[in-house]
Design a protein around this motif. Structure first.
Motif, PDB file in Angstrom:
ATOM      1  N   GLU A  44       0.854  -1.292  -0.170  1.00  0.00           N
ATOM      2  CA  GLU A  44      -0.042  -0.022  -0.070  1.00  0.00           C
ATOM      3  C   GLU A  44       0.931   1.337  -0.109  1.00  0.00           C
ATOM      4  N   ARG A  47       2.133   1.701  -3.492  1.00  0.00           N
ATOM      5  CA  ARG A  47       1.126   2.287  -4.342  1.00  0.00           C
ATOM      6  C   ARG A  47       1.170   3.793  -4.239  1.00  0.00           C
ATOM      7  N   GLU A  48       1.066   4.164  -2.729  1.00  0.00           N
ATOM      8  CA  GLU A  48       1.161   5.645  -2.745  1.00  0.00           C
ATOM      9  C   GLU A  48       2.290   6.468  -3.458  1.00  0.00           C
ATOM     10  N   HIS A  51       1.772   6.802  -6.965  1.00  0.00           N
ATOM     11  CA  HIS A  51       0.887   7.715  -7.113  1.00  0.00           C
ATOM     12  C   HIS A  51       1.607   9.255  -7.072  1.00  0.00           C
ATOM     13  N   LYS A  58      -3.263   8.726  -9.363  1.00  0.00           N
ATOM     14  CA  LYS A  58      -4.544   8.133  -8.874  1.00  0.00           C
ATOM     15  C   LYS A  58      -5.393   8.309  -9.551  1.00  0.00           C
ATOM     16  N   LYS A  59      -6.827   7.293  -9.529  1.00  0.00           N
ATOM     17  CA  LYS A  59      -7.898   7.314  -9.967  1.00  0.00           C
ATOM     18  C   LYS A  59      -8.742   8.458  -9.118  1.00  0.00           C
ATOM     19  N   THR A  61     -11.651   8.144  -8.447  1.00  0.00           N
ATOM     20  CA  THR A  61     -12.602   7.306  -7.655  1.00  0.00           C
ATOM     21  C   THR A  61     -11.894   6.807  -6.298  1.00  0.00           C
ATOM     22  N   GLU A  62     -10.478   6.826  -6.371  1.00  0.00           N
ATOM     23  CA  GLU A  62      -9.644   6.152  -5.294  1.00  0.00           C
ATOM     24  C   GLU A  62      -9.741   7.177  -4.048  1.00  0.00           C
ATOM     25  N   LYS A  63      -9.901   6.486  -3.011  1.00  0.00           N
ATOM     26  CA  LYS A  63      -9.853   7.292  -1.621  1.00  0.00           C
ATOM     27  C   LYS A  63      -8.293   7.901  -1.368  1.00  0.00           C
TER      28      LYS A  63
END
Length: 112
Positions: A44, A47-48, A51, A58-59, A61-63
Motif C-alpha cells: 500500500e 502504491r502511494e 501515485h 491516482k484515479k 474514484t480512489e480514496k
C-alpha cells in the motif's frame, strides 16, 4: 510536519500497541500472518509512492491516503510483529545501526 500529539519512544510504542492488542481474546496474529500483513501494508505504501512520484496517477474514484498514514500502518504491524516475538524494537534498531555504521562507514561519499 506539525505534531499535535506526544512523541513516543519505541518502548512507549510497543506498550501502546500491546495495550491495544491485549484487549482482544485473539491477541497477536501468528508470525506468518503478521509477515503477510506487513507485506500488504508495504504494498500500500508502494502504491502511494507510485501515485505521487511514479507514472501511475491516482484515479479520481480512489480514496485519498497519505504516505504518512501508510508508514503508520507499517509501524503498527511491525510493532505487533516485534511484540509477538518479544523483540525490543530499540535493541533491534541499535543492532541494525551498528551494522550499517561499521559495514558501510566507507561505502558512501561523505559530505564536507
Amino acid at each position: 510536519m506539525t505534531i499535535a500529539h506526544p512523541i513516543y519512544t519505541t518502548e512507549e510504542i510497543q506498550k501502546r500497541v500491546d495495550d491495544y492488542i491485549s484487549q482482544f481474546k485473539e491477541g497477536y496474529f501468528s508470525p506468518l500472518s503478521l509477515m503477510a500483513r506487513l507485506t500488504e501494508e508495504t504494498g500500500e505504501l508502494a502504491r502511494e509512492v507510485n501515485h505521487y512520484y511514479g507514472e501511475k496517477p491516482k484515479k479520481s474514484t480512489e480514496k485519498e491516503k497519505t504516505m504518512e498514514e501508510e508508514l503508520g500502518d507499517i509501524i503498527f504491524v511491525l510493532t505487533c510483529f516485534a511484540n509477538s516475538l518479544n523483540i525490543d524494537l530499540s535493541e533491534a534498531f541499535h543492532l541494525a545501526m551498528s551494522k550499517f555504521e561499521t559495514r558501510d562507514k566507507e561505502r558512501w561519499t561523505r559530505k564536507e
